[in-house]
Design an enzyme around this catalytic site. Sequence first.
Site, mmCIF file in Angstrom:
data_model
loop_
_atom_site.group_PDB
_atom_site.id
_atom_site.type_symbol
_atom_site.label_atom_id
_atom_site.label_comp_id
_atom_site.label_asym_id
_atom_site.label_seq_id
_atom_site.Cartn_x
_atom_site.Cartn_y
_atom_site.Cartn_z
ATOM 1 N N LYS A 79 48.631 16.070 49.711
ATOM 2 C CA LYS A 79 48.171 16.360 48.086
ATOM 3 C C LYS A 79 49.277 16.653 47.249
ATOM 4 O O LYS A 79 50.487 17.057 47.826
ATOM 5 C CB LYS A 79 47.461 17.595 48.287
ATOM 6 C CG LYS A 79 46.775 18.094 47.058
ATOM 7 C CD LYS A 79 45.950 19.575 47.154
ATOM 8 C CE LYS A 79 45.446 19.921 45.730
ATOM 9 N NZ LYS A 79 44.441 21.201 46.001
ATOM 10 N N SER A 84 39.762 21.049 44.038
ATOM 11 C CA SER A 84 40.665 20.249 43.417
ATOM 12 C C SER A 84 41.117 19.426 44.281
ATOM 13 O O SER A 84 41.818 18.263 43.828
ATOM 14 C CB SER A 84 41.670 21.207 43.155
ATOM 15 O OG SER A 84 42.460 21.660 44.174
ATOM 16 N N SER A 125 38.968 24.781 47.179
ATOM 17 C CA SER A 125 39.559 23.498 46.937
ATOM 18 C C SER A 125 39.539 22.341 48.345
ATOM 19 O O SER A 125 39.944 21.251 48.169
ATOM 20 C CB SER A 125 40.810 23.291 46.415
ATOM 21 O OG SER A 125 40.641 23.967 44.879
#
Lengths: 484, 95
Positions: A76, A151, A175
């Site tokens: 990420k 997210s 998330s």
Amino acid sequence: MHTKTIAQLGKALRSKEITSVELTQHYLDRIAELDSRYNSFITVTPEIALAQAKAADERLANGDTSPLCGIPIAHKDIFCTQGVRTSCASKMLDNFIAPYDATIVENYQRAGAVMLGKTNMDEFAMGSSNETSYYGPVKNPWNTNCVPGGSSGGSAAAVAALLAPAATASDTGGSIRQPAALCGLTGIKPTYGRVSRWGMIAFASSLDQAGTLTRTAEDAALMLNTMASFDAKDSTCVDQPLEDYTTTLGDSLAGLTIGIPEEYFGEGLHPDTAKAVQAAIKTYESLGAKTRSISLPHTDLAVPAYYVIAPAECSANLSRFDGVRYGHRCDEPKDLADLYKRSRSEGFGDEVKRRILVGTYALSAGYYDAYYNKAQQVRRLIKQDFVDAFKDVDVILGPTSPSPAFEFGAKTQDPVAMYLEDIYTIATNLAGLPGLSIPCGMVDDKPVGLQLIGNYFAEGKLLNVAHQFQLATDFHQQLAPATA
Amino acid sequence: MAVNKSDIEKLAELSRIDISDEAAANVAQSISEVLALVDQLQAVDTSGVSPMAHPLDAVQRLRRDEVTEPNQRETLQAMAPATEDGLYLVPRVIE
């Protein structure tokens, strides 16, 4: 090859059926060919990937049996990667080349894993749909008219589209688990403090925790074994003995007690999501687990408490972005105040600005006690609900998100509706407990997530309970259309 | 609690963020909606409950006061928008 799990790919690498360079090139080719459909990567790092793959092949040739040696993964874009842009999906950090590696990035490097690139996300991890990214929204591989969740939407879409066998992610209010649910994956958020946050760009420091997105619980165990460590550089990291999460995957569920919180099945839950979760409860009963209804009476207060605490911490954390030391700087500032204001106004997107303003309000003179202090008190009540529940049950089970993936734009005009996406996941972060999502069914050809919540440091138990479900069902083996 | 346009101006100033006049009304409305959500907390009786800052009630870990990190000024300043002689440059503060 790309339909295989990490466990299967590791065997193929160690038995010399395939080299890491071949495997890595295969994934790089898939990303180059297919990611224009999903936008799951912000930065692809082919040179680094192939160099790491070559090094991994040398280790494998010398008999290295580390489970992740030679396995390509994606990070990420919230994790600092030395020499590689680390943007947090914000214009603010579009030009930021991290000067060091996050501890978890180092952990994976040491294990011989190969970095394919950096995945898309909501800006500064603030969002539940991946629509706030400066680099554009990510599309859900199951239905490209729908969001992948957020997210960690890019990490989830990359794994669901078989562009990477696994990805790292982070979870402040859901998330990891909500994108796992919306993309049909296994996503684990460990106990607060289990994984180092050094080099993970901070959003809300008392809630943030790194974890993984994979296709199976077995792969999650392999990934978490490497991710988890004690790190003196993160003052919130907890010095707790490390475990091998793979050793308990096979434990029988006979005698296990699963708590079903009545508050997680109320108004707002999609009826078909409820049905899929109810069917999963029956599956667990057939595996020998006992289920019982429990109450988590402060559940409704989790989202309100979170939207004081998270913005307050975010407003403090994001004050570091000032246009002076790194990140975006406005052109021709007329004075220092103008430099700060315009750099921040140009660098941050609307949702990030909204949360900074809300947090500033909650912390400002005259409101601190009414908002921030109150939210911290309610937070303790929410934690106490779980402490009481775990006196009687081993794990807690419910839906991960209220409904399957929704269409782009459906909630962007209504921040509160977007915030309620995390209604079942946020309490876990407030309490600091580990949580996991696994696929348990389909609604309108879109995956449904089942959430399991464990006691502090019970990641091994959660992964065991998830793995046993995956041995008895095949939801996790279903592939998004046009990916195989 | 609802906030109005002048509250937004004050918050924007405290946050060092510019909110344009056109945007202020919309921002005030969306922030008021968020505050309406969090105002549910006010109805809860929390008397005698101590605020929770850390999930495991951990306290700051201490270490010996020793130098453990090397000086990386050049590396860290390499990504700064403007530096000179090892210092960060900003617009003139004192006229």
